[in-house]
Design a protein around this motif. Sequence first.
Motif, mmCIF file in Angstrom:
data_model
loop_
_atom_site.group_PDB
_atom_site.id
_atom_site.type_symbol
_atom_site.label_atom_id
_atom_site.label_comp_id
_atom_site.label_asym_id
_atom_site.label_seq_id
_atom_site.Cartn_x
_atom_site.Cartn_y
_atom_site.Cartn_z
ATOM 1 N N LEU A 49 -7.748 6.721 5.644
ATOM 2 C CA LEU A 49 -6.422 7.333 5.663
ATOM 3 C C LEU A 49 -6.439 8.718 5.018
ATOM 4 N N GLN B 140 0.741 6.781 11.105
ATOM 5 C CA GLN B 140 -0.309 6.174 10.290
ATOM 6 C C GLN B 140 -0.709 4.811 10.843
ATOM 7 N N ASP B 141 0.273 4.052 11.293
ATOM 8 C CA ASP B 141 -0.020 2.749 11.897
ATOM 9 C C ASP B 141 -0.850 2.892 13.172
ATOM 10 N N GLU C 202 -15.546 3.834 6.288
ATOM 11 C CA GLU C 202 -15.282 2.427 5.991
ATOM 12 C C GLU C 202 -16.575 1.608 6.013
ATOM 13 N N ARG D 172 -4.418 3.512 12.112
ATOM 14 C CA ARG D 172 -5.038 2.264 11.653
ATOM 15 C C ARG D 172 -5.408 1.371 12.831
ATOM 16 N N LYS D 173 -4.516 1.286 13.800
ATOM 17 C CA LYS D 173 -4.781 0.470 14.986
ATOM 18 C C LYS D 173 -5.993 1.020 15.739
ATOM 19 N N LYS E 26 -7.727 -1.770 2.014
ATOM 20 C CA LYS E 26 -6.508 -0.998 2.268
ATOM 21 C C LYS E 26 -6.754 0.224 3.133
ATOM 22 N N LYS E 27 -8.022 0.507 3.455
ATOM 23 C CA LYS E 27 -8.387 1.641 4.326
ATOM 24 C C LYS E 27 -7.982 2.989 3.699
ATOM 25 N N LEU F 35 -8.393 2.766 14.497
ATOM 26 C CA LEU F 35 -9.561 2.530 13.648
ATOM 27 C C LEU F 35 -10.055 1.091 13.800
ATOM 28 N N THR F 36 -9.135 0.150 13.765
ATOM 29 C CA THR F 36 -9.492 -1.270 13.898
ATOM 30 C C THR F 36 -10.136 -1.544 15.255
ATOM 31 N N ASP G 247 0.821 -1.200 0.000
ATOM 32 C CA ASP G 247 0.000 0.000 0.000
ATOM 33 C C ASP G 247 0.859 1.255 0.000
ATOM 34 N N TYR H 209 -7.920 10.984 7.497
ATOM 35 C CA TYR H 209 -6.969 11.296 8.560
ATOM 36 C C TYR H 209 -5.984 12.368 8.122
#
Length: 369
Positions: free
Chosen positions: A65, A16-17, A91, A20-21, A60-61, A23-24, A3, A68
Amino acid sequence: MTDGIAALSTPVQDEQDRFRKSLTEATSRFLSAQRSILETVSSDSAVLVDAIERLASGGKKMRPLLCYWGWRGAGGAADDDGVVLAGMSLELFQAAALIHDDIIDRSDLRRGAPSVHKQFETLHDDGGWHLDAGHFGTGAAILAGDLCLSLSEEAFASITAAPERTAEARAIFNRMRTEVMAGQYLDLLEEAVGPDRHPDVAVQQALSIVRFKSAKYSTEHPLCIGGALAGASPSLLAGYSGFALPLGEAFQLRDDLLGVYGNPALTGKPAGDDLREGKRTVLIAKALQACSADQARTLNAGLGREGLSQDEVLELQRIIDATGARDEVEALIAERARASYKSLEALPLDPPCRDALSVLAEAAVTRVA
């Protein structure tokens, strides 16, 4: 395909990670709470949320992103629940659109796994239930998609921010949903009108579908929603649109090429799936503009034929290639990518935001799946 995140500097990648975390984890908590509500109705209804969660956990979100980095580019803090909720809402809206799109397109696969309506059809078959399994699968998937739309709205409504910022983001979010439904209808309409549409008109219709069914909600609106929530100025939002809209169009045009030429091992769908579904894309419209009468008859006869063999798919691909349509679409992608990158250079962003958006843009345009 990656990605593109590996191209980011370590601090930006780490940020960014973390998003994502967050968000999950937020999505998991939210859907768990919704599952509990459904179980008070009946334990049988929890499968609706299960189907949504399986679909929402993939991808891939890209939309969250973009939301964000639109937020960060407008001065939003790195750790904020509001932008996480906005990303989750986007999402979930994407998941709802995919569920309904697969029903409309009669597509059995999504991301290499059975689409939601096929999952419910299998549930019917495995249970040895009565009446028609296909009808049950379609009906259950429509309800799952409707629930997903409702949950997307619920997530967005829970964002707490300054009233004027929330109102601006809400206006973009509402417009996005309306445009996608209109774009979906235009896509369905083009399949129905089919060969009766003059090729020149068909090209313009196909470009309109690219813009409203996909481009705006894939890139422009998510970026602007994030910006609006952080209090972006009108000029910054306009700059975001100038960058994201041509990017979204390039993204969808690439998707149209993958729908005809993509590798099934990477796309998760059979080769030539868009041909079997009868998609009247820019690629097809351009081909019909340039092909001979005999080629047009063959192409129109093959489009939308569910039992199209692999040899017939190859024949249609050869016709499209002979017209130069594939090269024309590649040129359109390159043109829109250039416009997008040029607009990005003009945006008043700090280096981390600019780099993150540049990497996301490159991944969207060059993807192979």
